[in-house]
Motif scaffolding. Structure first.
Motif, PDB file in Angstrom:
ATOM      1  N   LEU A  61      40.577  24.268  44.252  1.00 33.97           N
ATOM      2  CA  LEU A  61      41.111  25.416  44.978  1.00 33.97           C
ATOM      3  C   LEU A  61      41.350  26.608  44.057  1.00 33.97           C
ATOM      4  O   LEU A  61      41.094  27.753  44.442  1.00 33.97           O
ATOM      5  CB  LEU A  61      42.415  25.022  45.682  1.00 33.97           C
ATOM      6  N   GLU A  62      41.808  26.365  42.833  1.00 35.57           N
ATOM      7  CA  GLU A  62      42.054  27.471  41.903  1.00 35.57           C
ATOM      8  C   GLU A  62      40.745  28.178  41.543  1.00 35.57           C
ATOM      9  O   GLU A  62      40.668  29.415  41.534  1.00 35.57           O
ATOM     10  CB  GLU A  62      42.734  26.953  40.640  1.00 35.57           C
ATOM     11  N   LEU A  63      39.701  27.400  41.265  1.00 36.50           N
ATOM     12  CA  LEU A  63      38.414  27.997  40.938  1.00 36.50           C
ATOM     13  C   LEU A  63      37.815  28.707  42.156  1.00 36.50           C
ATOM     14  O   LEU A  63      37.150  29.738  42.020  1.00 36.50           O
ATOM     15  CB  LEU A  63      37.456  26.922  40.431  1.00 36.50           C
ATOM     16  N   PHE A  64      38.035  28.157  43.326  1.00 32.94           N
ATOM     17  CA  PHE A  64      37.589  28.777  44.566  1.00 32.94           C
ATOM     18  C   PHE A  64      38.227  30.150  44.731  1.00 32.94           C
ATOM     19  O   PHE A  64      37.537  31.154  45.009  1.00 32.94           O
ATOM     20  CB  PHE A  64      37.965  27.854  45.724  1.00 32.94           C
ATOM     21  N   ASN A  65      39.533  30.245  44.555  1.00 32.16           N
ATOM     22  CA  ASN A  65      40.219  31.533  44.680  1.00 32.16           C
ATOM     23  C   ASN A  65      39.768  32.512  43.600  1.00 32.16           C
ATOM     24  O   ASN A  65      39.679  33.727  43.851  1.00 32.16           O
ATOM     25  CB  ASN A  65      41.726  31.319  44.620  1.00 32.16           C
ATOM     26  N   ARG A  66      39.452  31.989  42.415  1.00 30.05           N
ATOM     27  CA  ARG A  66      38.975  32.847  41.333  1.00 30.05           C
ATOM     28  C   ARG A  66      37.616  33.454  41.699  1.00 30.05           C
ATOM     29  O   ARG A  66      37.354  34.627  41.417  1.00 30.05           O
ATOM     30  CB  ARG A  66      38.868  32.027  40.047  1.00 30.05           C
ATOM     31  N   LYS A  67      36.775  32.661  42.323  1.00 34.65           N
ATOM     32  CA  LYS A  67      35.464  33.181  42.748  1.00 34.65           C
ATOM     33  C   LYS A  67      35.640  34.304  43.764  1.00 34.65           C
ATOM     34  O   LYS A  67      34.955  35.340  43.701  1.00 34.65           O
ATOM     35  CB  LYS A  67      34.612  32.054  43.326  1.00 34.65           C
ATOM     36  N   LYS A  68      36.534  34.125  44.713  1.00 31.22           N
ATOM     37  CA  LYS A  68      36.765  35.167  45.709  1.00 31.22           C
ATOM     38  C   LYS A  68      37.312  36.433  45.049  1.00 31.22           C
ATOM     39  O   LYS A  68      36.927  37.556  45.416  1.00 31.22           O
ATOM     40  CB  LYS A  68      37.725  34.658  46.788  1.00 31.22           C
ATOM     41  N   SER A  69      38.177  36.264  44.078  1.00 33.64           N
ATOM     42  CA  SER A  69      38.746  37.423  43.380  1.00 33.64           C
ATOM     43  C   SER A  69      37.671  38.207  42.633  1.00 33.64           C
ATOM     44  O   SER A  69      37.742  39.444  42.531  1.00 33.64           O
ATOM     45  CB  SER A  69      39.826  36.967  42.393  1.00 33.64           C
ATOM     46  N   LEU A  70      36.680  37.493  42.130  1.00 33.98           N
ATOM     47  CA  LEU A  70      35.600  38.167  41.414  1.00 33.98           C
ATOM     48  C   LEU A  70      34.806  39.079  42.350  1.00 33.98           C
ATOM     49  O   LEU A  70      34.394  40.179  41.963  1.00 33.98           O
ATOM     50  CB  LEU A  70      34.677  37.123  40.770  1.00 33.98           C
ATOM     51  N   PHE A  71      34.612  38.651  43.587  1.00 34.59           N
ATOM     52  CA  PHE A  71      33.949  39.502  44.578  1.00 34.59           C
ATOM     53  C   PHE A  71      34.762  40.775  44.806  1.00 34.59           C
ATOM     54  O   PHE A  71      34.216  41.879  44.888  1.00 34.59           O
ATOM     55  CB  PHE A  71      33.776  38.747  45.895  1.00 34.59           C
ATOM     56  N   GLU A  72      36.066  40.606  44.917  1.00 35.45           N
ATOM     57  CA  GLU A  72      36.928  41.762  45.150  1.00 35.45           C
ATOM     58  C   GLU A  72      36.896  42.715  43.960  1.00 35.45           C
ATOM     59  O   GLU A  72      36.862  43.944  44.135  1.00 35.45           O
ATOM     60  CB  GLU A  72      38.352  41.277  45.426  1.00 35.45           C
ATOM     61  N   SER A  73      36.872  42.168  42.746  1.00 33.77           N
ATOM     62  CA  SER A  73      36.817  43.009  41.543  1.00 33.77           C
ATOM     63  C   SER A  73      35.497  43.770  41.474  1.00 33.77           C
ATOM     64  O   SER A  73      35.473  44.955  41.105  1.00 33.77           O
ATOM     65  CB  SER A  73      36.993  42.140  40.291  1.00 33.77           C
ATOM     66  N   ALA A  74      34.409  43.104  41.817  1.00 35.82           N
ATOM     67  CA  ALA A  74      33.097  43.758  41.795  1.00 35.82           C
ATOM     68  C   ALA A  74      33.049  44.894  42.810  1.00 35.82           C
ATOM     69  O   ALA A  74      32.521  45.983  42.523  1.00 35.82           O
ATOM     70  CB  ALA A  74      32.001  42.729  42.076  1.00 35.82           C
ATOM     71  N   ALA A  75      33.606  44.649  44.002  1.00 34.59           N
ATOM     72  CA  ALA A  75      33.621  45.698  45.026  1.00 34.59           C
ATOM     73  C   ALA A  75      34.459  46.891  44.566  1.00 34.59           C
ATOM     74  O   ALA A  75      34.070  48.054  44.760  1.00 34.59           O
ATOM     75  CB  ALA A  75      34.164  45.132  46.332  1.00 34.59           C
ATOM     76  N   THR A  76      35.599  46.619  43.950  1.00 35.68           N
ATOM     77  CA  THR A  76      36.463  47.703  43.451  1.00 35.68           C
ATOM     78  C   THR A  76      35.740  48.534  42.398  1.00 35.68           C
ATOM     79  O   THR A  76      35.777  49.772  42.412  1.00 35.68           O
ATOM     80  CB  THR A  76      37.756  47.109  42.863  1.00 35.68           C
ATOM     81  N   PHE A  77      35.044  47.849  41.478  1.00 39.57           N
ATOM     82  CA  PHE A  77      34.313  48.553  40.422  1.00 39.57           C
ATOM     83  C   PHE A  77      33.226  49.447  41.014  1.00 39.57           C
ATOM     84  O   PHE A  77      33.082  50.624  40.627  1.00 39.57           O
ATOM     85  CB  PHE A  77      33.694  47.549  39.454  1.00 39.57           C
ATOM     86  N   ILE A  78      32.435  48.908  41.953  1.00 37.80           N
ATOM     87  CA  ILE A  78      31.351  49.682  42.555  1.00 37.80           C
ATOM     88  C   ILE A  78      31.898  50.912  43.279  1.00 37.80           C
ATOM     89  O   ILE A  78      31.340  52.021  43.188  1.00 37.80           O
ATOM     90  CB  ILE A  78      30.545  48.809  43.539  1.00 37.80           C
ATOM     91  N   ASN A  79      33.021  50.728  43.978  1.00 41.35           N
ATOM     92  CA  ASN A  79      33.600  51.854  44.713  1.00 41.35           C
ATOM     93  C   ASN A  79      34.167  52.913  43.776  1.00 41.35           C
ATOM     94  O   ASN A  79      34.148  54.107  44.084  1.00 41.35           O
ATOM     95  CB  ASN A  79      34.672  51.358  45.678  1.00 41.35           C
ATOM     96  N   GLN A  80      34.669  52.488  42.630  1.00 42.95           N
ATOM     97  CA  GLN A  80      35.131  53.469  41.643  1.00 42.95           C
ATOM     98  C   GLN A  80      33.952  54.221  41.033  1.00 42.95           C
ATOM     99  O   GLN A  80      34.046  55.409  40.724  1.00 42.95           O
ATOM    100  CB  GLN A  80      35.927  52.758  40.556  1.00 42.95           C
ATOM    101  N   LYS A  81      32.829  53.537  40.898  1.00 41.90           N
ATOM    102  CA  LYS A  81      31.652  54.137  40.260  1.00 41.90           C
ATOM    103  C   LYS A  81      30.902  55.069  41.204  1.00 41.90           C
ATOM    104  O   LYS A  81      30.470  56.166  40.801  1.00 41.90           O
ATOM    105  CB  LYS A  81      30.727  53.030  39.773  1.00 41.90           C
ATOM    106  N   TYR A  82      30.739  54.653  42.465  1.00 47.04           N
ATOM    107  CA  TYR A  82      29.874  55.392  43.388  1.00 47.04           C
ATOM    108  C   TYR A  82      30.630  56.105  44.512  1.00 47.04           C
ATOM    109  O   TYR A  82      30.019  56.798  45.316  1.00 47.04           O
ATOM    110  CB  TYR A  82      28.837  54.458  44.004  1.00 47.04           C
TER     111      TYR A  82
END
Length: 408
Positions: free
Chosen positions: A287-308
């Motif tokens: 479950l911890e690794l599962f939540n970490r994977k979901k958080s990575l998606f959120e971080s990637a989306a945040t980065f892209i939105n800051q960039k573009y």
């Protein structure tokens, strides 16, 4: 008495592919066509209290033998839909009798060959009779084999009053393949103490650990303009999608993982410069690794939105189901008795983590402890799917043996 493979071959003639883009239940009305057929068959077998509700869930009861009314109420559950990964329409199944161990030509015209060098488990079934496709569709053993095995068990119990058993509950669900099989399951109507889904793979599989699962849907908002004057103005949604994907760990990919290793799988990607969409499934037993994977998606989306720019990426993550292990451990007799049933039939139990999910995972969290039993099939969701008839017959025997054990 109808043989299990004869039932199965009737069921695969029904196209029951579920539709992830539909909001209805069942997601495809054609699943009910199989449901109506099953109602007729259940009635002819002698199963009682049969019905299909408005959402396409089929229920039935085999009353307890005299004197066994207070024994545990066991449920056996399978799903009617097939995966949208490959067409389930016009399935052309055939039986390869007395398999020799050589490659099987599924489709000579398209050069589609089921070969032991590609699928080493074929070597386990030399001498068996294999049901295969013509290489243009999936077969549908996931999970029509489970339905056939449950109803064959039911027919044996009803026609063999010497086999004592407690109350037996039967249910067939729609939409398991798109993660909705338990959404509208009526546990009060089922009225069972414990259950087994019959939705596993090869002979002997017994599963009580599954992935934690989520779906990530991504919409990418680009900006198109004539490429001759695009400098500083164009935002190519397709290229941004590729950039998003490159931000995820390259080796957390199904092609590089096994056993307890999780993954993020890009299942669909399409669109244009102006707008694109991506669909991922996210999986991990931990479950911890599962939540970490979901958080990575959120971080990637945040980065892209800051960039573009804000709202370039719109991300939605929806949990589908969770690992059933913690709900099964307090009722470990379900695993011990299934093991005992297999061993009494000289079948080696293969306790493995499910690299997927079943209705049983959701049902376990809803209050019905529900591990998963094998059907006997291999290569689900694809054109190389096959199932040995002898494995199906052994699955029926295991179900009957489990029923006997709970009546002792």
């Amino acid at each position: 008495m109808t043989k299990v493979h004869e039932r199965f071959l009737k069921y695969v003639a029904f196209d029951t592919e579920s539709d992830p883009d539909s909001e209805s239940c069942p997601s495809s009305e054609k699943q009910k066509d199989l449901g109506y057929h099953l109602l007729d068959e259940m009635k002819s077998i002698g199963i009682q209290q049969i019905e299909m509700d408005a959402n396409g869930y089929v229920y039935g009861v085999i009353p307890a033998s005299d004197g066994c009314e207070t024994y545990p109420k066991l449920a056996f559950i399978a799903h009617m839909d097939t995966s949208p990964d490959l067409s389930g329409a016009n399935v052309k199944a055939r039986i390869v009798k007395n398999y020799t161990g050589e490659p099987i030509v599924l489709n000579a015209e398209k050069n589609i060959i089921l070969a032991p060098e590609d699928f080493e488990h074929l070597g386990q079934y030399v001498g068996d009779d294999l049901i295969v496709t013509d290489g243009t569709t999936l077969l549908g053993a996931d999970n029509k084999a489970g339905i056939a095995e449950i109803l064959t068990m039911a027919e044996v119990l009803i026609q063999s009053p010497d086999i004592k058993h407690g109350p037996i509950k039967i249910a067939f669900t729609p939409d398991e393949e798109i993660g909705r099989g338990a959404d509208r399951f009526d546990l009060n109507k089922l009225d069972a103490d414990f259950g087994y889904t019959v939705d596993g793979g090869e002979l002997g599989e017994l599963e009580y650990e599954n992935f934690n699962a989520a779906t990530a849907k991504i919409k990418i908002n680009g900006s198109n303009i004539h490429p001759g004057s695009a400098k500083g103005k164009m935002k190519n949604a397709l290229l941004i999608g590729m950039e998003f994907h490159q931000m995820l760990p390259a080796f957390e990919n199904p092609a590089y993982t096994e056993a307890y290793e999780g993954f993020s799988h890009l299942n669909d990607f399409g669109g244009s410069v102006e707008e694109a969409s991506m669909l991922y499934i996210i999986r991990d037993h931990d479950l911890e690794l599962f939540n970490r994977k979901k958080s990575l998606f959120e971080s990637a989306a945040t980065f892209i939105n800051q960039k573009y720019g804000a709202n370039t990426v719109e991300l939605g993550i929806t949990d589908s189901y969770f690992n059933m292990k913690e709900k099964i451990l307090p009722h470990f007799h379900l695993i011990e008795n299934a093991q005992k049933a297999m061993e009494q039939l000289n079948i080696k139990p293969l306790i493995v983590p499910v690299r997927g999910g079943t209705d049983g995972a959701r049902l376990s969290y809803m209050g019905l402890p529900c591990p998963n039993l094998f059907t006997g099939g291999h290569n689900f969701h694809g054109k190389y799917e096959y199932i040995p008839i002898q494995s199906m017959e052994k699955a029926v025997s295991v179900l009957i043996e489990i029923v006997k054990i709970y009546a002792q």
